[in-house]
Design a protein around this motif. Structure first.
Motif, mmCIF file in Angstrom:
data_model
loop_
_atom_site.group_PDB
_atom_site.id
_atom_site.type_symbol
_atom_site.label_atom_id
_atom_site.label_comp_id
_atom_site.label_asym_id
_atom_site.label_seq_id
_atom_site.Cartn_x
_atom_site.Cartn_y
_atom_site.Cartn_z
ATOM 1 N N GLN A 173 4.671 16.903 3.774
ATOM 2 C CA GLN A 173 3.559 16.087 3.297
ATOM 3 C C GLN A 173 2.398 16.968 2.850
ATOM 4 O OE1 GLN A 173 2.421 12.883 5.796
ATOM 5 N NE2 GLN A 173 4.486 12.521 6.534
ATOM 6 N N LEU A 174 2.172 17.990 3.644
ATOM 7 C CA LEU A 174 1.084 18.911 3.320
ATOM 8 C C LEU A 174 1.358 19.601 1.982
ATOM 9 C CD1 LEU A 174 -0.176 21.505 5.914
ATOM 10 C CD2 LEU A 174 0.465 22.208 3.632
ATOM 11 N N ARG A 219 0.162 17.920 -5.522
ATOM 12 C CA ARG A 219 -0.409 16.838 -6.319
ATOM 13 C C ARG A 219 -1.901 17.020 -6.563
ATOM 14 N NH1 ARG A 219 0.499 11.271 -4.586
ATOM 15 N NH2 ARG A 219 0.535 11.902 -2.415
ATOM 16 N N ALA A 264 0.830 17.298 -0.804
ATOM 17 C CA ALA A 264 -0.589 17.077 -1.092
ATOM 18 C C ALA A 264 -1.136 18.195 -1.979
ATOM 19 C CB ALA A 264 -1.373 17.008 0.216
ATOM 20 N N PRO A 278 5.662 16.682 8.480
ATOM 21 C CA PRO A 278 4.260 16.844 8.095
ATOM 22 C C PRO A 278 4.030 18.016 7.154
ATOM 23 C CG PRO A 278 4.595 17.346 10.431
ATOM 24 C CD PRO A 278 5.851 16.704 9.931
ATOM 25 N N MET A 314 0.852 -1.195 0.000
ATOM 26 C CA MET A 314 0.000 0.000 0.000
ATOM 27 C C MET A 314 0.895 1.255 0.000
ATOM 28 S SD MET A 314 -2.904 0.760 2.788
ATOM 29 C CE MET A 314 -4.126 2.016 2.537
ATOM 30 N N THR A 315 0.640 2.122 -0.904
ATOM 31 C CA THR A 315 1.464 3.325 -0.942
ATOM 32 C C THR A 315 0.867 4.404 -0.064
ATOM 33 O OG1 THR A 315 0.257 4.076 -2.854
ATOM 34 C CG2 THR A 315 2.333 2.923 -3.252
ATOM 35 N N ASN A 316 1.708 5.320 0.295
ATOM 36 C CA ASN A 316 1.255 6.386 1.184
ATOM 37 C C ASN A 316 0.588 7.502 0.397
ATOM 38 O OD1 ASN A 316 1.214 8.599 3.040
ATOM 39 N ND2 ASN A 316 2.634 7.370 4.269
ATOM 40 N N ASN A 317 -0.329 8.144 1.061
ATOM 41 C CA ASN A 317 -1.001 9.276 0.454
ATOM 42 C C ASN A 317 -0.079 10.468 0.317
ATOM 43 O OD1 ASN A 317 -3.309 10.091 -0.692
ATOM 44 N ND2 ASN A 317 -4.385 10.588 1.194
ATOM 45 N N PHE A 318 0.925 10.487 1.152
ATOM 46 C CA PHE A 318 1.792 11.653 1.226
ATOM 47 C C PHE A 318 3.235 11.224 1.029
ATOM 48 C CE2 PHE A 318 -1.803 12.009 4.081
ATOM 49 C CZ PHE A 318 -2.496 13.006 3.438
ATOM 50 N N SER A 319 4.071 12.211 0.867
ATOM 51 C CA SER A 319 5.480 11.892 0.702
ATOM 52 C C SER A 319 6.024 11.387 2.025
ATOM 53 C CB SER A 319 6.248 13.138 0.277
ATOM 54 O OG SER A 319 6.346 14.005 1.375
ATOM 55 N N ASP A 320 7.158 10.757 1.952
ATOM 56 C CA ASP A 320 7.738 10.215 3.177
ATOM 57 C C ASP A 320 8.933 11.030 3.616
ATOM 58 O OD1 ASP A 320 9.674 7.533 1.697
ATOM 59 O OD2 ASP A 320 9.409 9.636 1.156
ATOM 60 N N GLY A 335 9.199 12.755 6.105
ATOM 61 C CA GLY A 335 9.360 12.780 7.555
ATOM 62 C C GLY A 335 8.847 14.043 8.175
#
Lengths: 175, 450
Positions: B14-15, B21, B18, B11, B1-7, B9
């Motif tokens: 990741q935001l 994308r 998001a 947040p 399962m891939t993550n919805n966000f980048s990894d 590290g």
């Protein structure tokens, strides 16, 4: 007007992208987009514009944040929003897409509650990827002040997004 | 399962990821945008010409919306709004049960010949960079006399808590405003000991976020009585209270809930409260001690400024504007190419400096008066004085001589609130002068209180 038409041709995409990302609603984004170009035209009649893209992005960002603040003015956003407790699925799936949309909307809501300068500086720095010096010049601030604003905005976002947003290595989460 | 966000590290990363994308649909085409801008520009220029034609023959007046936030709040939210505003609210109500009482009140409100009330507001917020709350309180009395004279005096006090148990109290403003019906008004700043003449107040001049405008919105949005609050004793009477809900308040500073307490004997309000949503947080707005159809002292509507107060009414005549430009041009000529580089504009000190620059040093000599340059400098004192006088107003004026010089043709050197058309009077670095619209001024950062 012909010079300004060239500006529109060169930068309409980036203005639209900024407005739509921040607002997430077509009608709002369209209003913001149009207001941005009209404001830029007025300014250009009295000032030499050295960096059109940055100036347009700044106007679009500021106006979009104003609209967000109006949109969420009646929504209390205190405390932990607990946004993405299960937001770790593929973006390809409808559920994941819905979660992504929910996250984006909640982040907009948090941005609307931040002090205007913080929200603007954060967006310009991280989402528009301008350098601190560029943001500082656009906002008429010292670069150090911009860093403080961005830092505070990020801290507020982390707090609002809550521990569920605290990223763990994917290897620990993924089955 | 891939993550919805980048990894990454973080947040925030990741935001950001998001948003990056996020699927952005196509926006307007370039041609559509160009067409829109050209059309909007034509419309604006057409409106501007129409506006100029319409106002050319009128005397220039200070527009109410050009006042500072403090000034606008003072009159905009309470001066005209009280009677008319409540009337609008009550006319808009849908709820059946309380309407009869409300309708009676509407009728009584239309018949009042005078009133007074006490206003108190409280806005508590956490200032950027602070952890402790700041509270701003506004208190004052307002008097209204038919057919439309308004007089008020208010104070704004800020209370901060630098540390637990400590309080820092500062009076931010103390002012009076008097608008006799059909006549120019006066604003008196008791802290700065200044005053300024203002245009006659008219309902169209009420600012967009004032109570009256909010209440117009109420009418459009169909506010409704959502609760009967029962009774409570006010001024020795048993008042009946109603809570009204206002749907979809906009702009965001609008009120969304209004409480009204009505005197059963007179069918007039004894008290009403609401909450305005300010950028800094909710502002609790309370009107108490309402007294209707009372005899008011005519002195309340007299406009004599207190002795010793300085007139800061901005220059408006072409002659005054020319005197300002000539004074600044002469200074720039004498100084070798810059304007007075001062944060505080002291006309006498600048005149003295100009005399020195022109070689008039030492004890004054009679023959100086025969010198053309000396006479020019003396004449420039008038323009310098106009600038200094205007800049004494704490609200909505600015001078940028530290940063703007004669070669800065596009930068604003000096500005203040204009009268008519509404906007900002600006002098650019090359001393051209014009009036910018409110929107144009806002884009340039004008309008901020010093």
């Amino acid at each position: 007007m012909s010079d300004f038409n060239a500006v529109i041709a060169a930068h309409s995409d980036v203005v639209w992208r900024t407005a739509f990302r921040l607002l997430g609603r077509h009608d709002d984004a369209l209003d913001c987009y149009q207001e941005t170009f009209l404001a830029a035209l007025r300014i250009s009649r009295n000032e030499d514009i050295g960096h059109w893209r940055a100036m347009l992005v700044r106007i679009a960002t500021r106006r979009a944040i104003d609209r967000l603040r109006q949109r969420y003015a009646s929504v209390e956003t205190s405390g932990n929003l607990d946004l993405v407790s299960s937001g770790r699925s593929t973006v390809e799936s409808p559920d994941a897409q819905a979660q992504l949309e929910e996250l984006l909307e909640q982040v907009r809501q948090v941005l609307a509650t931040l002090p205007e300068q913080q929200a603007e500086a954060f967006w310009l720095r991280h989402l528009e990827q301008l350098s601190p010096n560029e943001v500082a010049e656009l906002m008429g601030l010292e670069p150090g002040h911009v860093r403080v604003l961005v830092h505070r905005a990020a801290a507020s976002l982390r707090t609002a997004l809550g521990p569920s947003f605290d990223p763990k290595p994917i290897s620990e989460e993924s089955p | 399962m891939t993550n919805n966000f980048s990894d990454s590290g973080d947040p925030i990363s990741q935001l950001v990821d998001a948003f990056q994308r996020m699927q952005v649909p196509p926006g307007p085409s370039i041609n559509e945008t160009i067409e829109f801008v050209e059309r909007a520009t034509r419309d604006r220029e057409s409106n501007s010409q129409h506006s100029r034609r319409a106002t050319d023959s009128k005397p220039r007046r200070f527009k109410f919306r050009n006042l500072s936030v403090t000034q606008r709040l003072a009159v905009g939210t309470i001066g005209l709004s009280t009677v008319v505003g409540l009337t609008l609210v009550l006319l808009a109500l849908n709820s059946a049960a309380p309407l009869s009482a409300m309708e009676r009140m509407v009728q009584r409100l239309r018949e009042v010949t005078s009133y007074s009330f006490r206003l108190s507001t409280r806005n508590t917020f956490v200032r950027e960079g602070n952890t402790r709350p700041t509270t701003v309180n506004r208190t004052g009395m307002t008097y209204w006399l038919a057919p439309g004279s308004v007089s008020l005096e208010e104070q704004i006090v800020q209370i901060e808590e630098p540390a637990p148990g400590e309080q820092k109290i500062e009076t931010l403003a103390h002012y009076s405003e008097v608008y006799p019906a059909g006549k120019p008004g006066i604003f008196i700043d008791h802290l700065a000991k200044t005053f300024a003449w203002l245009p006659e107040m008219q309902s169209k001049d009420i600012p967009v976020y004032s109570a009256i405008n909010q209440l117009r919105m109420v009418r459009e949005e169909k506010g409704e009585v959502i609760r009967d609050l029962g009774t409570k004793a006010i001024q020795g009477k048993t008042a009946r209270g109603y809570m009204m809900s206002i749907k979809n308040p906009a702009p965001p500073s609008a009120l969304d809930v209004l409480e009204v307490w009505i005197d059963p004997d007179t069918d007039l309000p004894l008290e009403f409260t609401n909450t305005l949503k300010n950028d800094t947080g909710p502002e609790f707005f309370r009107v108490t001690d309402c007294r209707w159809n009372i005899a008011l002292d005519p002195k309340l509507f007299e406009q004599a400024p207190p002795p010793g107060y300085v007139d800061t009414t901005p220059p408006r005549s072409e002659k005054e504007l020319a005197q300002i430009a000539e004074a600044l041009a002469l200074y720039a000529d004498l100084s070798g190419g810059h304007y007075p580089r001062v944060a505080k504009f002291d006309a006498e000190a600048i005149r003295d400096e100009m005399l020195k620059l022109a070689g008039f040093t030492g004890p004054p000599q009679a023959q100086w008066t025969q010198d053309k340059k000396f006479r020019q400098i003396q004449q420039a004192t008038v323009g310098l004085g106009l600038i200094a006088r205007t800049l004494r107003n704490k609200y909505s004026v600015g001078y940028e001589g530290l940063k703007v010089g004669p070669h800065d043709k596009l930068k604003v050197l000096l500005w203040w609130n204009a009268w008519d058309p509404k906007g900002y009077r600006v002098f650019y670095g090359d001393l051209r002068t014009e009036i910018l619209t409110e929107a144009e001024g806002a884009e340039r950062g004008l309008g901020e209180t010093k």
